[in-house]
Enzyme design. Structure first.
Site, PDB file in Angstrom:
ATOM      1  N   PRO A   1      88.757  40.069  87.755  1.00 14.85           N
ATOM      2  CA  PRO A   1      90.052  39.409  87.782  1.00 14.85           C
ATOM      3  C   PRO A   1      89.448  38.273  88.583  1.00 14.85           C
ATOM      4  O   PRO A   1      88.958  38.005  89.362  1.00 14.85           O
ATOM      5  CB  PRO A   1      90.844  40.292  88.601  1.00 14.85           C
ATOM      6  CG  PRO A   1      89.892  41.143  89.309  1.00 14.85           C
ATOM      7  CD  PRO A   1      88.810  41.262  88.529  1.00 14.85           C
TER       8      PRO A   1
ATOM      9  N   GLN B   1      94.876  43.528  87.713  1.00  7.33           N
ATOM     10  CA  GLN B   1      94.562  43.495  89.080  1.00  7.33           C
ATOM     11  C   GLN B   1      95.713  42.894  89.886  1.00  7.33           C
ATOM     12  O   GLN B   1      96.286  41.884  89.613  1.00  7.33           O
ATOM     13  CB  GLN B   1      93.353  42.907  89.301  1.00  7.33           C
ATOM     14  CG  GLN B   1      93.289  42.328  90.936  1.00  7.33           C
ATOM     15  CD  GLN B   1      93.365  41.187  91.585  1.00  7.33           C
ATOM     16  OE1 GLN B   1      93.691  40.189  90.582  1.00  7.33           O
ATOM     17  NE2 GLN B   1      94.151  41.126  92.669  1.00  7.33           N
TER      18      GLN B   1
ATOM     19  N   TYR C   1      97.534  41.865  93.674  1.00  6.32           N
ATOM     20  CA  TYR C   1      97.558  41.480  94.841  1.00  6.32           C
ATOM     21  C   TYR C   1      98.840  42.524  95.445  1.00  6.32           C
ATOM     22  O   TYR C   1     100.002  41.790  95.349  1.00  6.32           O
ATOM     23  CB  TYR C   1      97.514  40.253  95.299  1.00  6.32           C
ATOM     24  CG  TYR C   1      96.383  39.528  95.180  1.00  6.32           C
ATOM     25  CD1 TYR C   1      94.963  39.867  96.008  1.00  6.32           C
ATOM     26  CD2 TYR C   1      96.078  38.485  94.089  1.00  6.32           C
ATOM     27  CE1 TYR C   1      93.957  39.586  95.658  1.00  6.32           C
ATOM     28  CE2 TYR C   1      94.870  37.865  93.953  1.00  6.32           C
ATOM     29  CZ  TYR C   1      93.684  38.402  94.898  1.00  6.32           C
ATOM     30  OH  TYR C   1      92.580  37.636  94.852  1.00  6.32           O
TER      31      TYR C   1
ATOM     32  N   THR D   1      93.493  45.325  94.618  1.00  9.11           N
ATOM     33  CA  THR D   1      92.380  44.629  95.457  1.00  9.11           C
ATOM     34  C   THR D   1      92.849  44.795  96.994  1.00  9.11           C
ATOM     35  O   THR D   1      93.861  44.581  97.414  1.00  9.11           O
ATOM     36  CB  THR D   1      92.332  42.927  95.276  1.00  9.11           C
ATOM     37  OG1 THR D   1      91.993  42.922  93.817  1.00  9.11           O
ATOM     38  CG2 THR D   1      91.460  42.204  96.006  1.00  9.11           C
TER      39      THR D   1
ATOM     40  N   HIS E   1      84.515  40.223  96.985  1.00  9.73           N
ATOM     41  CA  HIS E   1      85.307  39.018  96.317  1.00  9.73           C
ATOM     42  C   HIS E   1      84.321  37.882  96.083  1.00  9.73           C
ATOM     43  O   HIS E   1      84.757  36.839  96.117  1.00  9.73           O
ATOM     44  CB  HIS E   1      86.405  38.574  97.414  1.00  9.73           C
ATOM     45  CG  HIS E   1      87.760  38.577  96.889  1.00  9.73           C
ATOM     46  ND1 HIS E   1      88.857  39.317  96.688  1.00  9.73           N
ATOM     47  CD2 HIS E   1      88.238  37.331  96.086  1.00  9.73           C
ATOM     48  CE1 HIS E   1      89.766  38.989  96.080  1.00  9.73           C
ATOM     49  NE2 HIS E   1      89.521  37.437  95.710  1.00  9.73           N
TER      50      HIS E   1
ATOM     51  N   ASP F   1      80.937  44.450  91.523  1.00  5.70           N
ATOM     52  CA  ASP F   1      80.613  43.142  91.218  1.00  5.70           C
ATOM     53  C   ASP F   1      80.195  42.096  92.623  1.00  5.70           C
ATOM     54  O   ASP F   1      79.969  42.880  93.435  1.00  5.70           O
ATOM     55  CB  ASP F   1      82.026  42.242  90.866  1.00  5.70           C
ATOM     56  CG  ASP F   1      83.237  42.111  91.858  1.00  5.70           C
ATOM     57  OD1 ASP F   1      82.881  41.920  93.033  1.00  5.70           O
ATOM     58  OD2 ASP F   1      84.207  42.130  91.596  1.00  5.70           O
TER      59      ASP F   1
ATOM     60  N   PHE G   1      76.377  38.582  90.145  1.00  4.32           N
ATOM     61  CA  PHE G   1      75.565  38.978  88.946  1.00  4.32           C
ATOM     62  C   PHE G   1      75.419  37.771  88.131  1.00  4.32           C
ATOM     63  O   PHE G   1      76.381  37.351  87.445  1.00  4.32           O
ATOM     64  CB  PHE G   1      76.179  40.344  88.207  1.00  4.32           C
ATOM     65  CG  PHE G   1      75.954  41.511  89.100  1.00  4.32           C
ATOM     66  CD1 PHE G   1      75.007  42.509  88.656  1.00  4.32           C
ATOM     67  CD2 PHE G   1      76.863  41.820  89.928  1.00  4.32           C
ATOM     68  CE1 PHE G   1      74.988  43.678  89.633  1.00  4.32           C
ATOM     69  CE2 PHE G   1      76.787  42.934  90.942  1.00  4.32           C
ATOM     70  CZ  PHE G   1      75.733  43.897  90.607  1.00  4.32           C
ATOM     71  N   ARG G   2      74.031  37.397  87.780  1.00  3.91           N
ATOM     72  CA  ARG G   2      73.776  36.255  87.177  1.00  3.91           C
ATOM     73  C   ARG G   2      72.860  36.585  85.979  1.00  3.91           C
ATOM     74  O   ARG G   2      72.654  35.809  85.189  1.00  3.91           O
ATOM     75  CB  ARG G   2      73.320  35.081  87.784  1.00  3.91           C
ATOM     76  CG  ARG G   2      74.228  34.686  89.143  1.00  3.91           C
ATOM     77  CD  ARG G   2      75.698  33.850  88.642  1.00  3.91           C
ATOM     78  NE  ARG G   2      76.318  33.419  89.757  1.00  3.91           N
ATOM     79  CZ  ARG G   2      77.185  34.254  90.224  1.00  3.91           C
ATOM     80  NH1 ARG G   2      77.433  35.391  89.840  1.00  3.91           N
ATOM     81  NH2 ARG G   2      77.897  33.853  91.274  1.00  3.91           N
TER      82      ARG G   2
ATOM     83  N   ARG H   1      82.109  34.616  88.428  1.00  2.00           N
ATOM     84  CA  ARG H   1      81.849  33.075  88.149  1.00  2.00           C
ATOM     85  C   ARG H   1      81.051  32.875  86.661  1.00  2.00           C
ATOM     86  O   ARG H   1      81.306  31.803  86.068  1.00  2.00           O
ATOM     87  CB  ARG H   1      81.058  32.495  89.333  1.00  2.00           C
ATOM     88  CG  ARG H   1      81.832  32.427  90.416  1.00  2.00           C
ATOM     89  CD  ARG H   1      81.108  32.094  91.803  1.00  2.00           C
ATOM     90  NE  ARG H   1      81.789  31.955  92.879  1.00  2.00           N
ATOM     91  CZ  ARG H   1      81.797  33.061  93.979  1.00  2.00           C
ATOM     92  NH1 ARG H   1      81.208  34.118  93.579  1.00  2.00           N
ATOM     93  NH2 ARG H   1      82.340  32.660  95.018  1.00  2.00           N
TER      94      ARG H   1
HETATM   95  C1  LIG Z   1      87.693  31.452  91.029  1.00  2.00           C
HETATM   96  C2  LIG Z   1      87.686  32.839  91.388  1.00  2.00           C
HETATM   97  C3  LIG Z   1      89.017  33.317  91.328  1.00  2.00           C
HETATM   98  C4  LIG Z   1      89.082  34.670  91.928  1.00  2.00           C
HETATM   99  N1  LIG Z   1      90.212  35.541  91.791  1.00  2.00           N
HETATM  100  C5  LIG Z   1      90.419  36.848  92.215  1.00  2.00           C
HETATM  101  C6  LIG Z   1      91.660  37.358  92.083  1.00  2.00           C
HETATM  102  O1  LIG Z   1      92.608  36.806  91.679  1.00  2.00           O
HETATM  103  N2  LIG Z   1      91.765  38.763  92.306  1.00  2.00           N
HETATM  104  C7  LIG Z   1      90.523  39.359  92.808  1.00  2.00           C
HETATM  105  O2  LIG Z   1      90.611  40.623  92.847  1.00  2.00           O
HETATM  106  N3  LIG Z   1      89.353  38.955  92.847  1.00  2.00           N
HETATM  107  C8  LIG Z   1      89.323  37.602  92.454  1.00  2.00           C
HETATM  108  N4  LIG Z   1      88.155  37.053  92.589  1.00  2.00           N
HETATM  109  C9  LIG Z   1      87.045  37.588  92.629  1.00  2.00           C
HETATM  110  C10 LIG Z   1      86.402  38.109  91.587  1.00  2.00           C
HETATM  111  O3  LIG Z   1      87.293  39.401  90.905  1.00  2.00           O
HETATM  112  C11 LIG Z   1      84.961  38.877  91.691  1.00  2.00           C
HETATM  113  O4  LIG Z   1      85.110  39.894  92.987  1.00  2.00           O
HETATM  114  C12 LIG Z   1      83.780  37.878  92.109  1.00  2.00           C
HETATM  115  O5  LIG Z   1      84.050  36.901  91.518  1.00  2.00           O
HETATM  116  C13 LIG Z   1      82.517  38.533  91.833  1.00  2.00           C
HETATM  117  O6  LIG Z   1      81.448  37.572  92.321  1.00  2.00           O
HETATM  118  P1  LIG Z   1      80.728  36.788  91.488  1.00  2.00           P
HETATM  119  O7  LIG Z   1      81.759  35.520  91.167  1.00  2.00           O
HETATM  120  O8  LIG Z   1      79.496  36.155  92.154  1.00  2.00           O
HETATM  121  O9  LIG Z   1      80.374  37.455  89.976  1.00  2.00           O
HETATM  122  C14 LIG Z   1      87.838  35.274  92.049  1.00  2.00           C
HETATM  123  C15 LIG Z   1      86.500  34.956  91.911  1.00  2.00           C
HETATM  124  C16 LIG Z   1      86.465  33.580  91.543  1.00  2.00           C
HETATM  125  C17 LIG Z   1      85.001  32.904  91.516  1.00  2.00           C
END
Ligand SMILES: Cc1cc2nc3c(=O)[nH]c(=O)nc-3n(C[C@H](O)[C@H](O)[C@H](O)COP(=O)(O)O)c2cc1C
Length: 388
Positions: free
Chosen positions: A80, A129, A131, A157, A282, A313, A316-317, A337
């Protein structure tokens, strides 16, 4: 642009950096405070190395996984992400559609701006997901709205009881609620394709400022430029295990905790009858200094029954990153991302291309590892040691 020329997630990241205004790219790419956890998420992959097996016969390979009786084509899904409308007009649609076409799960963030009633059109089985505030009277009608939209998997979350200290956003003038400033306008001027395709298109096509319309039960929600009554994060800091126990009684579908870092929390979730956990920090965007997701994984896996789904998560790339987490006991990996870079560069086609790159890397490296099926990966295939 010819997407075939982008060969890796890193190529997409570089391209996203050039198409997005600095403040928007910073919002996506950045972490909190000193970015210790952001960096640790990536560094952790270096100290887990493969021990491939030879002479196995790997002509037939499968990367399908099963979760709660459903089959997914690849061992990864889309995490999410809130406010993705900053990267692409109707970004959630592109992410959801590409996920559905690839038969992988898509988790819709509660902080999204395309109404979930529309998201269903792209991903009928989307996970939601939330909040969630610690207030039953607010949670109950949200659950009713989710059930009316056929949502089965509710992801809660738990690593965000408070807003984090994202200094890069402050330096770039990026705030939620979003505020216009001369710096941001200038940033937009220097990225004309973003100004046309995202900013202008949103205002001209939708004829309104995007609204957070999926946070709670209220379909209208509130504008991304608006501070809602009671505050943006009202009541999140009151959420505790008693609310989860009550939700377990009331919610008929699956409940998954996202942001689990401690084995005891995972064990408690299982004992409470929840359906899975996502090991996550996160993406390094909340508590700086939290352990890297991959490093936290083995203790969480050891704390729960072998059948209890542990998802993960963070950082992971590469296909090899995903294979390492599966070998260490994760059932599935979620991408943040990586896929958002794809959406920023080329919408749905960009997300599909990222999915294709990662699934091709998984397929190739699974074979090189001497394993025919991701289901058979286990810790025998990896070793922990610092890479020089
Ligand atoms: C731009 C952005 C917005 C995000 N918004 C949320 C969100 O609304 N809710 C949430 O549970 N996690 C959010 N996350 C965290 C992601 O769900 C996830 O845990 C995280 O991006 C994983 O790491 P990675 O970006 O390195 O793959 C966000 C991440 C990014 C990059």
């Amino acid at each position: 642009m010819n997407l075939e020329k982008l060969l890796s997630v890193a190529d997409f990241e570089q391209q996203a950096r050039s198409v997005l205004p600095r403040a928007v790219f910073g919002y996506v790419n950045g972490g909190t405070e000193d970015c210790l956890t952001l960096d640790a998420n990536r560094a952790a992959f270096r100290s887990v190395q493969f021990r491939p097996r030879g002479l196995v016969g790997v002509a037939e390979r499968s990367q399908e996984v099963e979760l709660w009786g459903r089959r997914y084509r690849h061992p990864f899904g889309i995490a999410p992400m809130g406010v993705t409308a900053m990267c692409r007009h109707r970004c959630e649609w592109d992410l959801a559609k590409a996920a559905t076409d690839a038969a992988i799960p898509f988790i819709l963030s509660g902080l999204s701006t395309l109404p979930m009633e529309q998201v269903r059109g792209a991903a009928p089985d989307f996970w939601y997901q939330g909040y969630i505030p610690g207030d039953r009277e607010v949670i109950r009608p949200l659950m009713e709205r989710l059930q009316a939209n056929g949502v089965d998997v509710l992801v809660v979350t738990i690593d965000t009881p408070l807003g984090a200290n994202r200094e890069n956003n402050q330096r770039n003038g990026f705030t939620i609620p979003f505020k216009f400033s001369s710096g941001l306008l200038w940033d937009g001027v220097r990225h004309p394709s973003w100004s046309m395709n995202v900013f202008a298109r949103t205002l001209l096509t939708d004829r309104q400022i995007p609204r957070f319309c999926n946070v709670l039960a209220d379909h209208q929600g509130f504008r991304i430029t608006e501070e809602p009554q009671g505050g943006f994060r009202h009541g999140r800091d009151k959420l505790d295990w008693t609310h989860l126990a009550w939700m377990r009684d009331v919610w008929r579908g699956r409940i998954v905790l996202k942001g689990v870092a401690h084995p005891a929390d995972a064990r408690r979730a299982e004992h409470m009858g929840l359906d899975g956990v996502i090991v996550s920090n996160h993406g390094g965007r909340q508590l700086d200094g939290a352990q890297a997701s991959l490093d936290a994984l083995p203790a969480v896996v050891a704390a729960v029954s072998p059948t209890f789904p542990v998802l993960i998560d963070g950082g992971f790339r590469r296909g090899t990153d995903i294979l390492k987490a599966i070998a260490l006991g994760a059932r599935m990996v979620f991408l943040g991302r990586s896929v958002l870079y794809g959406a920023a560069v080329a919408g749905e086609a960009g997300v599909s291309r990222v999915i294709d790159i990662l699934s091709t890397e998984i397929d190739r490296n699974l074979g090189l590892l001497g394993c025919c099926d991701v289901k058979n990966l286990d810790k025998e295939y990896v070793v922990h040691q610092p890479m020089i």
